[in-house]
Every structure is written in C-alpha cells, then in structure tokens.
Design an enzyme around this catalytic site. Structure first.
Site, mmCIF file in Angstrom:
data_model
loop_
_atom_site.group_PDB
_atom_site.id
_atom_site.type_symbol
_atom_site.label_atom_id
_atom_site.label_comp_id
_atom_site.label_asym_id
_atom_site.label_seq_id
_atom_site.Cartn_x
_atom_site.Cartn_y
_atom_site.Cartn_z
ATOM 1 N N LEU A 119 -6.542 16.431 6.272
ATOM 2 C CA LEU A 119 -7.132 15.420 7.341
ATOM 3 C C LEU A 119 -7.204 14.054 6.842
ATOM 4 O O LEU A 119 -8.147 13.275 7.110
ATOM 5 C CB LEU A 119 -8.430 15.999 8.020
ATOM 6 N N CYS A 120 -6.272 13.687 5.987
ATOM 7 C CA CYS A 120 -6.009 12.313 5.252
ATOM 8 C C CYS A 120 -4.743 11.560 5.610
ATOM 9 O O CYS A 120 -4.262 10.978 4.822
ATOM 10 C CB CYS A 120 -6.756 12.476 4.023
ATOM 11 N N GLY A 121 -4.276 11.904 6.745
ATOM 12 C CA GLY A 121 -3.121 11.383 7.141
ATOM 13 C C GLY A 121 -1.779 11.594 6.256
ATOM 14 O O GLY A 121 -1.601 12.769 5.869
#
Length: 290
Positions: free
Chosen positions: A90-92
C-alpha cells in the site's frame, strides 16, 4: 442494470473503504514526520564520515597493506546486489521502482559477463525478483518483525555482508535503495558498498593531517563503521520513503473513492427516479383504465 439495493450496498462499501484509506493516510502522515527527520539527520554524519575516510584512503590507496574492505578481493567477476525494499504494501509504486532499478543493474552487469546474485532486505522485493532470478538469490535479511528499525539491524546486515565478502562469496556489492526526496518522490539509488569506494575530496577541503596511529589501523576500525552507516542510512531512507509513498497512495485512493461515490450516487438517484416515474405511469395508466 444494477438494482437500487445493489447500488446502495456498493456505495456503503466504497464509503467504508474510503474511511480506511483516509485513516491510513493520516497514520502515514504522522509517521512520516519522524521518519523524515531521522533520515535527514543521518545524512550529515554519513557525509562527514565519508570525508574523513576519503582523506585516509587517499593516503593508503589500494596497496597490499590497505584493509581488505578498501583494496577488495582483487577480482571483479562476482557481483552482489543488496536490494532494500519495504515489508509492507500500500505504498504506490515504491517497491516496483526499486525492483526495476535492481533488475536494470543486474542486466547491465550480466551483459558485461559478470555473475550476479541478490541479497534482499525487506520481503516486498522477494516475489518479483524471484520470478526472474530464482536461482540468484544469495540470502535475505528479515526486518518484518522489527517495529522500529535502528542501527542494530544495520549492524547485523553489515556484519553478515562483510563476513561473506571476506569469505570470497562476492567481489563487489552494490546497494540499491530508495532516496527520500518528498512525499511525491522517492528515487531508486544505486551505490557501491563493498569494497568501500574512496570518496574524492574537493581540493579546497584538502588539508595536511597526520594520524596517530597509522592510516591503516584507523581504516581497519573506520571501514566497517562506514558500511554500517551506509546501510543504516539506507534503512532510514526506506522508512521515510515508505511512509511518504503510503501517504500519497492513500490520499489518491481516498480521492478516487470519493469520485466513485459521486458517480454511484448519481446512478442511484437516476435509477430511483426512473423507478418512481415507472410506478407513477403504471398508477396513471391503471386509473385511466378504470
């Protein structure tokens, strides 16, 4: 066409997701301040240490009396890529960019006829690298159970890498990690880790300095610390990059959820109005039939 109940349930589901992404964005923003401060505070120390080491290494050079971490094994065939990824998602595109950089380095080295292997830090880089280089993964260091990353972890990684280097398992090691620029930019960076490259000092900063004890003795102590400092800085940069990328990704997800809610709400209202209009037409038609 979706029914009114299906549209209403979907709107509720998206709203729940939006609450989660908003909460994660706020958590990442809170953690980013501390992680960014830690990464930025470590940079001056690393730069000053490199400056002092450069002064010492410039006098010793690559002679046989120089420490092994400076002069190297004498070979240039076996290369190790130390890849620093995050443990959480969930960090691009942060992890995919780091893996892409590592694979580009591996392809470039392989094109030169070098043997390439990987040393992985963080579990998010394992699966994508394993797909193309399953037999080239030398080892990995698990940081998933560490709540607050610190110098202890960097020291453990450095000791492991130095031991492998002294055994001759590789000739050159490159460190691939993200450099934190801002919440929107985290640049993949590749630097040589082992043998330690002697930094070039600017002519204006050169000074005549005599060391006691000799340069070789000081470098024996300084070089392992330099390796640990480089790894510690990479871990701090990773933490700041992870929180910055996560904050940006969750902000985009929250905005996208809002846009989707608006579209679904319009669709729901139109369907509801069409259903009401149909009912009115049926009532009027029934009344006229009477």
């Amino acid at each position: 066409m979706a029914s009114l109940k299906e549209l209403k349930d979907r709107i509720g589901s998206v709203k729940s997701t939006q609450k989660i992404t908003k909460a994660k964005q706020m958590v990442a923003a809170a953690k980013l301040r501390k992680a960014q401060a830690a990464a930025e505070s470590a940079r001056p120390y690393a730069e000053r240490l490199a400056s002092v080491m450069g002064s010492l290494a410039g006098k010793v050079g690559k002679s046989d009396s120089a420490p092994l971490l400076l002069r190297g094994t004498g070979g240039d065939t076996k290369h190790l890529l130390v890849v620093v990824n995050t443990d959480k998602g969930l960090c691009g595109g942060l992890n995919s960019n780091i893996v892409k950089e590592a694979k580009l380095q591996a392809k470039a080295l392989a094109a030169e006829g070098k043997d390439v292997s990987f040393y992985l830090i963080g579990k998010k880089g394992l699966a994508p690298i394993k797909r193309d280089y399953a037999d080239a993964i030398n080892d990995r260091f698990d940081t998933s159970a560490v709540k607050n990353i610190g110098f202890t972890e960097a020291e453990g990684i450095a000791d492991d890498l130095v031991a492998k280097f002294e055994k001759g398992e590789f000739d050159v090691a490159h460190l691939v990690y993200p450099t934190f620029k801002s919440a929107l930019a985290q640049d993949p960076t590749t630097v040589q880790l082992l043998p330690v490259p002697a930094p070039q000092l600017a002519e204006t900063s050169e000074a005549v300095v005599e060391y006691e004890p000799g340069e070789e003795e000081i470098l024996e102590e300084l070089l392992p610390r330099y390796v640990k400092t480089q790894l510690f800085g990479a871990l701090l940069e990773r933490e700041a990059s992870e929180h910055g990328a996560s904050m940006t990704a969750m902000d985009n997800a929250t905005r996208n959820a809002g846009d989707l809610i608006d579209k679904l709400t319009i669709q729901y209202n139109r369907s509801r109005q069409a259903a009401i209009t149909t009912e009115l037409i049926e009532i009027i038609a029934g009344a006229e039939a009477l």
